[in-house]
Motif scaffolding. Structure first.
Motif, PDB file in Angstrom:
ATOM      1  N   LEU A 131     110.532  36.192  22.740  1.00 52.36           N
ATOM      2  CA  LEU A 131     111.097  34.843  22.816  1.00 52.36           C
ATOM      3  C   LEU A 131     112.444  34.859  23.526  1.00 52.36           C
ATOM      4  O   LEU A 131     112.728  33.994  24.371  1.00 52.36           O
ATOM      5  CB  LEU A 131     111.243  34.272  21.411  1.00 52.36           C
ATOM      6  CG  LEU A 131     109.943  33.927  20.676  1.00 52.36           C
ATOM      7  CD1 LEU A 131     110.199  33.727  19.195  1.00 52.36           C
ATOM      8  CD2 LEU A 131     109.310  32.667  21.268  1.00 52.36           C
TER       9      LEU A 131
ATOM     10  N   THR B 179     101.279  37.621  19.634  1.00 50.20           N
ATOM     11  CA  THR B 179     102.302  37.847  18.602  1.00 50.20           C
ATOM     12  C   THR B 179     103.244  36.642  18.622  1.00 50.20           C
ATOM     13  O   THR B 179     104.196  36.605  19.396  1.00 50.20           O
ATOM     14  CB  THR B 179     103.081  39.137  18.889  1.00 50.20           C
ATOM     15  OG1 THR B 179     103.641  39.058  20.203  1.00 50.20           O
ATOM     16  CG2 THR B 179     102.180  40.351  18.807  1.00 50.20           C
ATOM     17  N   HIS B 180     102.973  35.687  17.771  1.00 47.39           N
ATOM     18  CA  HIS B 180     103.687  34.406  17.836  1.00 47.39           C
ATOM     19  C   HIS B 180     105.146  34.525  17.417  1.00 47.39           C
ATOM     20  O   HIS B 180     105.962  33.684  17.787  1.00 47.39           O
ATOM     21  CB  HIS B 180     102.995  33.381  16.933  1.00 47.39           C
ATOM     22  CG  HIS B 180     101.519  33.291  17.153  1.00 47.39           C
ATOM     23  ND1 HIS B 180     100.967  32.673  18.254  1.00 47.39           N
ATOM     24  CD2 HIS B 180     100.465  33.771  16.440  1.00 47.39           C
ATOM     25  CE1 HIS B 180      99.646  32.763  18.199  1.00 47.39           C
ATOM     26  NE2 HIS B 180      99.318  33.429  17.108  1.00 47.39           N
ATOM     27  N   THR B 181     105.499  35.531  16.637  1.00 48.91           N
ATOM     28  CA  THR B 181     106.838  35.608  16.054  1.00 48.91           C
ATOM     29  C   THR B 181     107.636  36.775  16.602  1.00 48.91           C
ATOM     30  O   THR B 181     108.513  37.301  15.925  1.00 48.91           O
ATOM     31  CB  THR B 181     106.722  35.738  14.532  1.00 48.91           C
ATOM     32  OG1 THR B 181     105.998  36.927  14.220  1.00 48.91           O
ATOM     33  CG2 THR B 181     106.013  34.543  13.927  1.00 48.91           C
ATOM     34  N   ASP B 182     107.348  37.223  17.813  1.00 46.40           N
ATOM     35  CA  ASP B 182     108.084  38.342  18.389  1.00 46.40           C
ATOM     36  C   ASP B 182     109.441  37.844  18.885  1.00 46.40           C
ATOM     37  O   ASP B 182     109.510  37.099  19.869  1.00 46.40           O
ATOM     38  CB  ASP B 182     107.290  38.949  19.542  1.00 46.40           C
ATOM     39  CG  ASP B 182     107.842  40.296  19.959  1.00 46.40           C
ATOM     40  OD1 ASP B 182     109.076  40.414  20.065  1.00 46.40           O
ATOM     41  OD2 ASP B 182     107.047  41.223  20.165  1.00 46.40           O
TER      42      ASP B 182
ATOM     43  N   SER C 286     113.861  32.610  18.811  1.00 49.12           N
ATOM     44  CA  SER C 286     114.159  34.028  18.612  1.00 49.12           C
ATOM     45  C   SER C 286     115.202  34.215  17.513  1.00 49.12           C
ATOM     46  O   SER C 286     115.091  35.130  16.688  1.00 49.12           O
ATOM     47  CB  SER C 286     114.658  34.632  19.926  1.00 49.12           C
ATOM     48  OG  SER C 286     115.049  35.963  19.744  1.00 49.12           O
TER      49      SER C 286
ATOM     50  N   TYR D  39     113.511  28.674  23.405  1.00 53.06           N
ATOM     51  CA  TYR D  39     113.043  30.030  23.114  1.00 53.06           C
ATOM     52  C   TYR D  39     114.145  30.878  22.484  1.00 53.06           C
ATOM     53  O   TYR D  39     113.861  31.709  21.612  1.00 53.06           O
ATOM     54  CB  TYR D  39     112.512  30.683  24.390  1.00 53.06           C
ATOM     55  CG  TYR D  39     111.167  30.136  24.801  1.00 53.06           C
ATOM     56  CD1 TYR D  39     110.028  30.412  24.057  1.00 53.06           C
ATOM     57  CD2 TYR D  39     111.027  29.332  25.940  1.00 53.06           C
ATOM     58  CE1 TYR D  39     108.791  29.905  24.420  1.00 53.06           C
ATOM     59  CE2 TYR D  39     109.790  28.826  26.305  1.00 53.06           C
ATOM     60  CZ  TYR D  39     108.679  29.112  25.540  1.00 53.06           C
ATOM     61  OH  TYR D  39     107.456  28.613  25.897  1.00 53.06           O
TER      62      TYR D  39
ATOM     63  N   LEU E 162     103.152  35.895  23.578  1.00 52.46           N
ATOM     64  CA  LEU E 162     103.413  35.060  22.404  1.00 52.46           C
ATOM     65  C   LEU E 162     102.129  34.474  21.831  1.00 52.46           C
ATOM     66  O   LEU E 162     102.083  34.129  20.654  1.00 52.46           O
ATOM     67  CB  LEU E 162     104.378  33.930  22.776  1.00 52.46           C
ATOM     68  CG  LEU E 162     105.816  34.385  23.082  1.00 52.46           C
ATOM     69  CD1 LEU E 162     106.668  33.197  23.488  1.00 52.46           C
ATOM     70  CD2 LEU E 162     106.428  35.078  21.876  1.00 52.46           C
TER      71      LEU E 162
END
Length: 861
Positions: free
Chosen positions: A601, A594-597, A624, A620, A591
């Motif tokens: 999450l 890739t903060h927005t995966d 997500s 989390y 994360l």
């Protein structure tokens, strides 16, 4: 008579001869020195000087010095007589005479370092060591002004050197501090010279060095205003010669500050102050001017500078920049001319044949081995590689622009390259032509272009076959992919990309051991091949050799520090090794990249949920859901979480979204109605149940709730729904009886069957169990662990248990019994069946390195 006189003289001489006594030390007395024999006093000896100048010294000895007769007046002496010294005719003592208690040596010539004397007690010291050590040297007086100035100058030079050394190792702040300290000491030195009256002897070179080093260190630390001030001090001082060149440094700072007009101004001022004798320096400055014009978008001015350079001193970089400028203004003809100039630029390097030994001369071979990998040859190779890179880039850039179609443009570039010194680049351009077809989704043309290389030399043939194998692999034509992988390996066995493609085709056939061997061979040929290492880790994972897979991915992580794919695989492996804490740590690192995966999450939420940390799991899961609101598993968990925490109103929005995603699943609509009912909104619940009944008229649970609600609310529709409920229940019983009777008859038939047929049926059942539909089979390279990463049945069981906490049909809906919902509310897939996972994990595995084994030079990303 003569005999008598002779005897008398012998007796007199013997009187002065000292006989040696046995106990006497024969070496004593050598250190005693008779002043009579002092050669330094010979100048004052009148008799000696007269003897030297005249024949006075050759006169016979005088015997009439004593009164009386010549014979009777002189006393006779014997060896035992008194020791009376006799004087020579010059007044000097005779040989063997004793004078003032000191015996004269036996001879007139003494050996070096030795003297003879009768005096006892003296020591033998020919080197004169008894005098003691030499006195110490006189120390310098550091209190004088000259010595203080010299010491201070040395300190300033040392500080400049320390500053430069610190800058060379990257310690920029330390280098700046040393430069500032050198400046302070240099000013103190100037003041001290002025005070001592030596102002005219100021060291201008030292002052220049201090100021220049300080300005450079300011620039290295990005303190541009201070650096410009320091350079300005040097430039304005007329006492410094050639200081105008530093305007180039000032222009470089203005470029970094994006003050392009000022940069051009200072570049031109520096150019005016540099004579034509420094041609190379002037060319570099003009090249900088052209680059600044490009950044300003003034391509015409940039072209003027670059064209002048190409006419005076052509080089590869300027030729490439000129092509870029022509491409920017869209001038096709001048692009062609500039490309022809680019490939004709002389590199000034020797032919490679120079480094190949052609005879049996050992001396020549040793010289060739020594220079084969020396610094000069490495520089030549780097220059050639750079030139080839610029030419390839320029050709790929202008090929679609110089002609009506890119294929015609590539053909023109290939023809020009074939007639130049870079003839080996023609094949690479042909391969790039095929790659361009791939970018345009024209796979047939790409394949046709690559097939033309099958009859060419081994290197090009291997590269083309590797690309073809990869293309067929993407199209899932694994037989053709395997064929061309073999062809590439035959052409070049040491091609790691060909070995990887071969391993991939074997992997698809689930021969994991053989695939691992191909990946290992690729790594032996190229230890930096990250694709082979990644696929080897996936292979070990399929073989359930988790520790070896973990080693592969840890090595890969050391090479690719920011690869989310590698870190996700590490997290998955630690989860399989039952180390959830390590898995959580690696997912957090995923994360960070890739903060927005959404799937990463969701996986973190699942791990925290398994650890019992509901608050972190909710955080989390909710993140997500925000990034990917269509993941049914995340929606289901969030809805169940809000029901468990008695926030049914908040759970409604999640179940409504699940209804939109799966409109044919009655489960989600029943959950929405149940949430309305539990929250006390009975009217909304009744409307929802009625809507469900219209869509699913045979759903027993919906009818039961409608009967209960209508009864409690006193509605007339209760009889209608009760009648429908009885009909549906009766039909359900009939179906169950038919199913039951069918099972009994089939079981009877099996019991009556023979033992052999029973055994055959068991085997057939096992085969059916093992086989899977083709749609459920996954690509081994693109799915690295779906069957193990998400094969936990506990999650479905927990969610089903949470949904069972809703009120059932046979109990009051106000109650909160843990068994209020009938089993028909459970997901029809069942809690033990795994849902196919989508999102980040699937995306991560779909993007693994098996799709990129050809390398950047063969297939672009």
């Amino acid at each position: 008579m003569s005999v008598l006189l002779h005897n008398l003289s012998r007796e007199r001489e013997m009187e002065n001869v000292h006989l040696a006594v046995e106990e006497e030390d024969i070496y004593s007395g050598y250190n005693d020195y008779n002043p009579t024999f002092d050669s330094e006093e010979l100048e004052n000896d009148v008799g000696f000087q007269q003897a030297v100048r005249t024949s006075h010294g050759r006169r016979p000895p005088m015997t009439a010095k004593f009164p009386g007769t010549a014979i009777g007046a002189r006393p006779l002496a014997t060896a035992f007589g008194a020791r009376i010294p006799l004087a020579s005719s010059m007044g000097r003592p005779m040989t063997g005479a004793v004078q003032d208690g000191a015996a004269r040596p036996m001879t007139a010539v003494r050996a070096a370092g030795y003297t003879s004397s009768l005096t006892r007690g003296s020591t033998f010291d020919p080197l004169g060591q008894s005098k003691g050590p030499a006195p110490p040297l006189e120390g310098k007086n550091e209190d004088t002004p000259e010595e203080k100035i010299k010491i201070l100058e040395k300190k300033v030079n040392d500080l400049i050197e320390e500053s430069c050394m610190a800058q060379s190792i990257g310690a920029l702040q330390l280098a700046l501090e040393k430069a500032k300290e050198a400046g302070r000491k240099e000013r103190a030195l100037v003041r001290q010279r002025e005070q001592s009256g030596n102002a005219e002897h100021i060291n201008l070179d030292l002052t220049y060095s201090v100021l220049l080093n300080l300005a450079n260190q300011y620039a290295n630390n990005e303190m541009y205003p201070e650096a410009l001030n320091s350079y300005q001090v040097i430039v304005k001082n007329k006492m410094f010669s050639n200081a105008g060149r530093l305007k180039v440094n000032m222009a470089n700072i203005y470029v970094k500050q994006k003050s392009y007009p000022k940069a051009i101004k200072f570049y031109r001022m520096a150019l005016d102050q540099i004579s034509n004798a420094h041609k190379e320096l002037r060319i570099k400055i003009m090249q900088d001017i052209g680059v600044v014009f490009v950044r300003m978008g003034q391509y015409s001015d940039a072209i003027t500078s670059f064209e002048h350079i190409m006419s005076e001193s052509p080089n590869i970089k300027t030729g490439f920049n000129l092509i870029l400028c022509y491409y920017a203004i869209g001038d096709r003809e001048r692009m062609k001319k500039a490309f022809q100039k680019l490939i004709s630029v002389p590199l000034g390097i020797d032919d490679e044949d120079k480094y190949i030994s052609s005879n049996d001369d050992n001396d020549s071979n040793m010289v060739i081995e020594a220079i084969k990998n020396d610094k000069l040859h490495q520089m030549e190779r780097n220059l050639k590689v750079l030139a080839e890179k610029y030419i390839m880039t320029a050709a790929k850039l202008i090929a679609p622009a110089i002609e009506t179609s890119f294929a015609t443009g590539f053909d023109w570039c290939v023809d020009i390259v074939k007639s130049s010194q870079y003839i080996e680049l023609a094949n690479d351009l042909e391969i790039n032509k095929a790659i361009t077809y791939l970018r345009q989704k024209d796979f047939n043309q790409a394949v046709e272009t690559l097939k033309t290389f099958e009859k060419k030399d081994s290197r090009v043939k291997s590269a083309a076959a590797t690309n073809l194998s990869f293309l067929y692999f993407l199209e899932k034509d694994y037989d053709q992919a395997d064929r061309y992988a073999d062809l590439a390996m035959t052409a070049d066995r040491y091609n790691p990309a060909a070995l990887i493609n071969k391993g991939n085709t074997v992997f698809v056939k689930q021969d994991y051991e053989k695939a691992a061997e191909f990946y290992k061979e690729a790594l032996r040929n190229d230890s930096s091949c990250t694709e082979a290492l990644y696929n080897l880790g996936l292979t070990y994972k399929k073989l359930n050799r988790l520790d070896e897979a973990l080693d592969c991915f840890l090595k890969l992580h050391a090479i690719l520090r920011n690869s989310a794919q590698v870190m996700y695989q590490l997290a998955n492996l630690y989860e399989l090794l039952e180390d959830p804490q390590q898995a959580i740590e690696w997912l957090i690192q995923v994360l960070s990249v890739t903060h927005t995966d959404p799937q990463a999450l969701a996986k973190l939420g699942e791990l925290y949920d398994s650890e019992g940390d509901k608050s972190q799991a909710f955080q989390y899961y909710y993140e997500s859901f925000r990034y990917y609101p269509s993941n049914i598993d995340v929606i289901e968990w969030l809805g169940a979480y809000y029901i468990e925490t008695q926030f049914c109103e908040k759970a409604i929005q999640f179940f409504e979204r699940a209804t939109l995603i799966q409109p044919t699943q009655v489960k989600w609509q029943l959950m929405v109605a149940s949430c309305y009912r539990r929250s006390g909104n009975y009217q909304k619940a009744l409307e929802t149940y009625k809507d469900i009944h219209r869509k699913f008229p045979e759903n027993v649970e919906c009818l039961r709730f409608l009967v209960r609600l209508c009864t409690d609310m006193g509605l007339n529709e209760v009889q209608e729904y009760a009648t429908k409920l009885k009909k549906v229940e009766k039909m359900k019983e009939i179906r169950e009886q038919r199913v039951k009777s069918g099972r009994e008859s089939s079981s009877r038939g099996r019991r009556e069957g023979s033992a052999g047929s029973a055994e055959t049926d068991v085997k057939a059942g096992e085969r059916m169990k093992v086989s899977q539909p083709e749609s459920q089979q996954t690509s081994p390279l693109l799915d690295s662990g779906r069957d193990s990463a998400h094969s936990s049945s506990t999650k479905g069981e927990r969610l089903s248990a949470k949904m069972r906490s809703l009120p059932g049909s046979n109990e009051p809906y106000e109650a909160s019994s843990p068994k209020e919902i009938d089993a028909s509310y459970v997901d029809p897939l069942g809690p033990q069946m795994e849902r196919p996972k989508t999102g980040a994990k699937r995306r991560v595995e779909d993007d693994d390195f098996a799709d990129e084994e050809l390398g950047d030079d063969l297939l672009p990303e």
